[in-house]
Design a protein around this motif. Structure first.
Motif, PDB file in Angstrom:
ATOM      1  N   ALA A  66      29.574  36.304   5.119  1.00 20.80           N
ATOM      2  CA  ALA A  66      29.910  36.647   6.508  1.00 20.80           C
ATOM      3  C   ALA A  66      28.670  36.778   7.368  1.00 20.80           C
ATOM      4  N   TYR A  67      27.495  37.013   6.749  1.00 19.71           N
ATOM      5  CA  TYR A  67      26.260  37.178   7.510  1.00 19.71           C
ATOM      6  C   TYR A  67      25.391  35.932   7.474  1.00 19.71           C
ATOM      7  N   HIS A  68      25.907  34.848   6.865  1.00 17.38           N
ATOM      8  CA  HIS A  68      25.113  33.623   6.795  1.00 17.38           C
ATOM      9  C   HIS A  68      24.886  33.023   8.182  1.00 17.38           C
ATOM     10  N   MET A  69      25.877  33.199   9.080  1.00 16.19           N
ATOM     11  CA  MET A  69      25.731  32.623  10.421  1.00 16.19           C
ATOM     12  C   MET A  69      24.594  33.293  11.187  1.00 16.19           C
ATOM     13  N   PHE A  70      24.334  34.588  10.918  1.00 17.05           N
ATOM     14  CA  PHE A  70      23.242  35.254  11.611  1.00 17.05           C
ATOM     15  C   PHE A  70      21.887  34.699  11.160  1.00 17.05           C
ATOM     16  N   VAL A  71      21.779  34.376   9.858  1.00 13.92           N
ATOM     17  CA  VAL A  71      20.543  33.762   9.358  1.00 13.92           C
ATOM     18  C   VAL A  71      20.354  32.374   9.979  1.00 13.92           C
ATOM     19  N   LEU A  72      21.449  31.594  10.059  1.00 14.65           N
ATOM     20  CA  LEU A  72      21.371  30.269  10.691  1.00 14.65           C
ATOM     21  C   LEU A  72      20.960  30.383  12.152  1.00 14.65           C
ATOM     22  N   MET A  73      21.524  31.357  12.855  1.00 15.22           N
ATOM     23  CA  MET A  73      21.197  31.522  14.272  1.00 15.22           C
ATOM     24  C   MET A  73      19.742  31.917  14.455  1.00 15.22           C
ATOM     25  N   GLU A  74      19.207  32.738  13.549  1.00 18.22           N
ATOM     26  CA  GLU A  74      17.799  33.148  13.640  1.00 18.22           C
ATOM     27  C   GLU A  74      16.872  31.945  13.436  1.00 18.22           C
ATOM     28  N   ASP A  75      17.176  31.120  12.416  1.00 16.06           N
ATOM     29  CA  ASP A  75      16.377  29.912  12.198  1.00 16.06           C
ATOM     30  C   ASP A  75      16.509  28.937  13.363  1.00 16.06           C
ATOM     31  N   LEU A  76      17.729  28.811  13.887  1.00 10.48           N
ATOM     32  CA  LEU A  76      17.941  27.909  15.020  1.00 10.48           C
ATOM     33  C   LEU A  76      17.135  28.328  16.227  1.00 10.48           C
ATOM     34  N   LEU A  77      17.069  29.616  16.509  1.00 12.34           N
ATOM     35  CA  LEU A  77      16.319  30.080  17.678  1.00 12.34           C
ATOM     36  C   LEU A  77      14.829  29.803  17.522  1.00 12.34           C
ATOM     37  N   ASP A  78      14.292  29.943  16.296  1.00 12.34           N
ATOM     38  CA  ASP A  78      12.884  29.610  16.063  1.00 12.34           C
ATOM     39  C   ASP A  78      12.629  28.115  16.272  1.00 12.34           C
ATOM     40  N   LYS A  79      13.547  27.273  15.801  1.00 15.43           N
ATOM     41  CA  LYS A  79      13.366  25.828  15.971  1.00 15.43           C
ATOM     42  C   LYS A  79      13.477  25.415  17.435  1.00 15.43           C
ATOM     43  N   LEU A  80      14.391  26.063  18.175  1.00 16.54           N
ATOM     44  CA  LEU A  80      14.499  25.755  19.603  1.00 16.54           C
ATOM     45  C   LEU A  80      13.241  26.180  20.352  1.00 16.54           C
ATOM     46  N   LYS A  81      12.634  27.307  19.942  1.00 11.71           N
ATOM     47  CA  LYS A  81      11.368  27.724  20.553  1.00 11.71           C
ATOM     48  C   LYS A  81      10.275  26.703  20.288  1.00 11.71           C
ATOM     49  N   LEU A  82      10.255  26.160  19.061  1.00 13.34           N
ATOM     50  CA  LEU A  82       9.237  25.150  18.741  1.00 13.34           C
ATOM     51  C   LEU A  82       9.444  23.877  19.556  1.00 13.34           C
ATOM     52  N   LEU A  83      10.699  23.574  19.910  1.00 10.38           N
ATOM     53  CA  LEU A  83      10.987  22.371  20.702  1.00 10.38           C
ATOM     54  C   LEU A  83      10.896  22.619  22.203  1.00 10.38           C
ATOM     55  N   SER A  84      10.517  23.845  22.606  1.00  7.78           N
ATOM     56  CA  SER A  84      10.367  24.198  24.032  1.00  7.78           C
ATOM     57  C   SER A  84      11.665  23.960  24.784  1.00  7.78           C
ATOM     58  N   TYR A  85      12.744  24.566  24.261  1.00 12.16           N
ATOM     59  CA  TYR A  85      14.062  24.323  24.881  1.00 12.16           C
ATOM     60  C   TYR A  85      14.196  25.017  26.225  1.00 12.16           C
ATOM     61  N   GLU A  86      13.430  26.089  26.448  1.00 12.36           N
ATOM     62  CA  GLU A  86      13.553  26.793  27.724  1.00 12.36           C
ATOM     63  C   GLU A  86      13.051  25.937  28.876  1.00 12.36           C
ATOM     64  N   GLU A  87      11.900  25.250  28.662  1.00 14.44           N
ATOM     65  CA  GLU A  87      11.334  24.446  29.742  1.00 14.44           C
ATOM     66  C   GLU A  87      12.072  23.119  29.909  1.00 14.44           C
ATOM     67  N   GLU A  88      12.482  22.487  28.798  1.00 21.25           N
ATOM     68  CA  GLU A  88      13.034  21.136  28.878  1.00 21.25           C
ATOM     69  C   GLU A  88      14.557  21.109  29.058  1.00 21.25           C
ATOM     70  N   ALA A  89      15.264  22.098  28.529  1.00 24.35           N
ATOM     71  CA  ALA A  89      16.726  22.045  28.568  1.00 24.35           C
ATOM     72  C   ALA A  89      17.339  23.052  29.537  1.00 24.35           C
ATOM     73  N   LEU A  90      16.911  24.314  29.448  1.00 28.60           N
ATOM     74  CA  LEU A  90      17.591  25.347  30.212  1.00 28.60           C
ATOM     75  C   LEU A  90      17.201  25.348  31.682  1.00 28.60           C
ATOM     76  N   ARG A  91      15.907  25.216  31.967  1.00 29.25           N
ATOM     77  CA  ARG A  91      15.491  25.232  33.372  1.00 29.25           C
ATOM     78  C   ARG A  91      16.024  24.027  34.136  1.00 29.25           C
ATOM     79  N   ARG A  92      16.201  22.912  33.441  1.00 33.83           N
ATOM     80  CA  ARG A  92      16.734  21.731  34.106  1.00 33.83           C
ATOM     81  C   ARG A  92      18.174  21.949  34.557  1.00 33.83           C
ATOM     82  N   HIS A  93      18.943  22.765  33.817  1.00 33.60           N
ATOM     83  CA  HIS A  93      20.336  23.027  34.163  1.00 33.60           C
ATOM     84  C   HIS A  93      20.535  24.429  34.742  1.00 33.60           C
TER      85      HIS A  93
END
Length: 425
Positions: free
Chosen positions: A9-36
């Motif tokens: 039941a807590y596996h999704m929280f581990v996946l979400m934590e890893d996903l957030l680190d990978k999105l930070k490495l891909l600079s999702y805030e500057e390239e994806a979120l600010r654009r929209h």
């Protein structure tokens, strides 16, 4: 979940934590979120996990109690739109062109396109597409995590061993006066401790021996001061050992009003400096807007003057149209009344036609006449039979009467009546 274990039941929280680190490495805030014009995924929100917290139990701080955006349902519409936006951006980042989904697109089509792209990367999909409609859950985290890994592979990112920073000790200069005062203070503290441990009596011999030894030590110290025999390395080690004890730190109290006043003055200076620069831009923008409004007003007046005759024609046409509509409504009202009268007359005509057809069919039909003739023939036959029966009955009655009359006449003319006959009467 029961087959996978209690921690599934807590596996999704581990996946979400890893996903957030990978999105930070891909600079999702500057390239994806600010654009929209979208907000970044918050690390500060800490919703309740499936097991829940006990009342009074402390929540894990920092990253452990945060980054649950796609793990738990909070706002399904917003989460689904964020999921589609990030999935499209990650697919494009991974080298596959993908059209950015819009707000009013079909959710089923978007999910099927995302899953087809995920299968094209060689990732297995063993869950139904309806699991992604909520925009959260373990399936949504799995899809985004796989796409983020493919994007990192396409960009050539590689994980490296962490480099920990080395902490350097701060070196402070210690004046000789402070050092001497501190050493003297330490010697006084030692002497006080020794004096406290002594018994409450005075031995003159011991006191004399201590005085002699102190005089010898003082003379030896003076000779050592003239010529030092201390090793420099040992001296530095001793200084490093004693330095934390000699360091005096003055802690600032955040509740002190002086600190608040200083912060207020700093903020005021920052606001004034920013206001000076911003006021120029605002004045310039105000002047441009004023000039634009004046141009719009002048163009509007010019267009109104040029189109005045067309406006008059349009108004006259509208008046004629309203008159025609009124006449049409009046005519349509008369037509409706006449249609109603026509329908009533048609009903009466249909009823008369039906009655005429019934009478005509009854007049041309010979079946009743045939039935009457048959009935008359049958009545005649029955009458004949009755007449025959009546004749037979009258003949029989006549014979019986004649016979009785003949018997009476014979009896009257008989001279002698037999006894048997008398008895019979």
């Amino acid at each position: 979940t029961a087959e996978r274990g209690p921690g599934a039941a807590y596996h999704m929280f581990v996946l979400m934590e890893d996903l957030l680190d990978k999105l930070k490495l891909l600079s999702y805030e500057e390239e994806a979120l600010r654009r929209h014009n979208m907000r970044p995924l918050s690390r500060c929100s800490s919703p309740t996990p499936p097991g829940g917290w006990r009342p009074g139990a402390p929540k894990a701080p920092g990253r452990a109690a945060a980054a649950h955006y796609f793990a738990l349902p909070t706002n399904p519409g917003e989460q689904f739109f964020m999921f589609c936006t990030l999935a499209a951006w990650l697919i494009t980042k991974a080298g596959h062109p993908f059209e950015q989904p819009q707000e009013y697109d079909d959710p089923n089509a978007i999910i099927s396109n995302v899953l087809s792209e995920l299968r094209s990367f060689g990732r297995p999909v063993d869950f139904p597409p309806s699991k992604l409609k909520a925009g959260c859950g373990e399936q949504a985290c799995y899809v985004l995590d796989c796409l983020a890994e493919e994007a990192l592979k396409y960009t050539g990112f590689s994980w490296k061993r962490p480099a920990y920073p080395t902490e350097e000790l701060e070196e402070e200069e210690i004046t000789e006066d402070d050092a001497e005062l501190t050493l003297n203070k330490l010697e006084e503290d030692v002497l006080e401790e020794e004096s406290d441990n002594e018994e409450n009596f005075i031995d003159l011999n011991v006191l004399k021996a201590q005085t002699y030894r102190s005089d010898i030590n003082d003379s030896a110290k003076q000779e050592e001061i003239l010529q030092s025999t201390t090793d420099a390395a040992e001296w530095n080690l001793e200084v490093e050992r004693v330095l934390p004890q000699l360091k005096v730190t003055v802690r600032t109290d955040n509740k002190d009003w002086r600190i608040h006043v200083d912060q207020m003055h700093q903020h005021k200076d920052g606001i004034e400096s920013s206001l000076k620069e911003t006021r120029g831009y605002l004045d310039k923008l105000h002047n441009e807007i004023s000039r634009t409004l004046e141009k719009i007003n002048s163009r509007e007046k010019y267009i109104n003057n040029q189109l005045e005759h067309l406006v008059q024609e349009y108004r006259s046409a509208q008046a004629l149209l309203s008159e025609a509509k009124e006449k049409y409504q009046e005519g349509s009202g008369g037509v409706t009344e006449r249609i109603r009268v026509l329908s009533e007359i048609t009903e009466v005509l249909e009823r008369v036609k039906q009655e005429t057809e019934e009478k005509g069919s009854s007049m041309t039909d010979g079946a009743p006449l045939v039935k009457i003739k048959q009935a008359l023939t049958k009545l005649k036959q029955e009458t004949i039979q009755m007449d025959i029966q009546i004749g037979v009955m009258e003949h029989t009655l006549l014979q019986s009467k004649l016979k009785e009359k003949s018997d009476m006449t014979r009896d009257m003319h008989a001279t002698m009546i037999p006894e048997a006959t008398v008895g019979a009467y």
